[in-house]
Design a protein around this motif. Structure first.
Motif, PDB file in Angstrom:
ATOM      1  N   UNK A  17       0.851  -1.179   0.000  1.00  0.00           N
ATOM      2  CA  UNK A  17       0.000   0.000   0.000  1.00  0.00           C
ATOM      3  C   UNK A  17       0.891   1.234   0.000  1.00  0.00           C
ATOM      4  N   UNK A  18       0.611   2.141  -0.911  1.00  0.00           N
ATOM      5  CA  UNK A  18       1.466   3.312  -1.106  1.00  0.00           C
ATOM      6  C   UNK A  18       0.804   4.610  -0.681  1.00  0.00           C
ATOM      7  N   UNK A  19      -0.523   4.614  -0.598  1.00  0.00           N
ATOM      8  CA  UNK A  19      -1.223   5.829  -0.198  1.00  0.00           C
ATOM      9  C   UNK A  19      -2.714   5.623  -0.220  1.00  0.00           C
ATOM     10  N   UNK A  43     -12.794  10.957  -6.017  1.00  0.00           N
ATOM     11  CA  UNK A  43     -12.319  10.394  -7.279  1.00  0.00           C
ATOM     12  C   UNK A  43     -12.612   8.917  -7.420  1.00  0.00           C
ATOM     13  N   UNK A  44     -11.631   8.191  -7.911  1.00  0.00           N
ATOM     14  CA  UNK A  44     -11.785   6.754  -8.151  1.00  0.00           C
ATOM     15  C   UNK A  44     -10.428   6.079  -8.127  1.00  0.00           C
ATOM     16  N   UNK A  63      -7.307   8.444  -9.076  1.00  0.00           N
ATOM     17  CA  UNK A  63      -7.526   9.498 -10.071  1.00  0.00           C
ATOM     18  C   UNK A  63      -8.550  10.455  -9.472  1.00  0.00           C
ATOM     19  N   UNK A  64      -8.142  11.717  -9.257  1.00  0.00           N
ATOM     20  CA  UNK A  64      -9.089  12.665  -8.662  1.00  0.00           C
ATOM     21  C   UNK A  64      -9.979  13.282  -9.743  1.00  0.00           C
ATOM     22  N   UNK A  65     -10.890  14.144  -9.311  1.00  0.00           N
ATOM     23  CA  UNK A  65     -11.882  14.725 -10.222  1.00  0.00           C
ATOM     24  C   UNK A  65     -11.252  15.541 -11.343  1.00  0.00           C
ATOM     25  N   UNK A  66     -10.039  16.065 -11.131  1.00  0.00           N
ATOM     26  CA  UNK A  66      -9.365  16.853 -12.173  1.00  0.00           C
ATOM     27  C   UNK A  66      -8.481  15.994 -13.075  1.00  0.00           C
ATOM     28  N   UNK A  79      -5.838  14.243 -11.873  1.00  0.00           N
ATOM     29  CA  UNK A  79      -4.534  14.059 -11.230  1.00  0.00           C
ATOM     30  C   UNK A  79      -4.453  12.654 -10.648  1.00  0.00           C
ATOM     31  N   UNK A  80      -3.281  12.019 -10.835  1.00  0.00           N
ATOM     32  CA  UNK A  80      -3.092  10.644 -10.388  1.00  0.00           C
ATOM     33  C   UNK A  80      -2.112  10.562  -9.228  1.00  0.00           C
TER      34      UNK A  80
END
Length: 147
Positions: free
Chosen positions: A92-94, A99-100, A124-127, A129-130
């Motif tokens: 697990x990294x974060x 988002x999703x 992946x956030x709403x904008x 960004x990963x």
């Protein structure tokens, strides 16, 4: 023609099995891409996939990684077979909110008795960004399809 050489057959095989996944339906997971040796699944943020601090739960990350890797393996498994997970190891990294999660499973080494896969889980956030969430390696065992 085997699913290993027929992308449409691989997609149909995975989609049929994925539709039977009660847990994935419950969590709201979506099958997004299927190619021989590769499967992409998205898991949208909801209160069904969170831990106590409202981030994505490690169990949800593990589940979506397991399913993406497993279905990548299924695309190359012999006809008339399904796959079950014998083991997996995950880092697990974060953990993120909103988002999703995008999980991409890939076959590392196909085989008749064992199939080794890996999966990468990215937030992946709403904008768009990963951010990295998890890395998994898994061993699958082909078993006879019983439905």
């Amino acid at each position: 023609m085997s699913t290993a050489s027929d992308p449409q057959a691989a997609h149909d095989r995975v989609a049929q099995s994925f539709a039977r996944q009660g847990m994935m339906r419950h969590l709201g997971a979506e099958l997004r891409r299927v190619e021989p040796g590769l499967v992409e699944i998205w898991l949208p943020y909801s209160d069904k996939v969170t831990q106590q601090q409202d981030g994505f739960h490690g169990g949800a990350m593990g589940a979506v990684a397991d399913i993406a890797g497993g279905y990548a393996g299924l695309t190359l498994a012999p006809e008339g077979m399904e796959v079950v997970t014998a083991e997996y190891k995950i880092n697990f990294l974060g953990s993120y909110q909103g988002g999703a999660l995008r999980a991409i499973g890939r076959v590392v080494k196909p085989g008749r008795r064992l199939i080794v896969t890996s999966a990468e889980v990215v937030h992946v956030d709403e904008s768009g960004k990963e951010g990295p969430c998890a890395l998994m390696q898994q061993t699958l065992v082909p078993v006879p399809k019983n439905y």
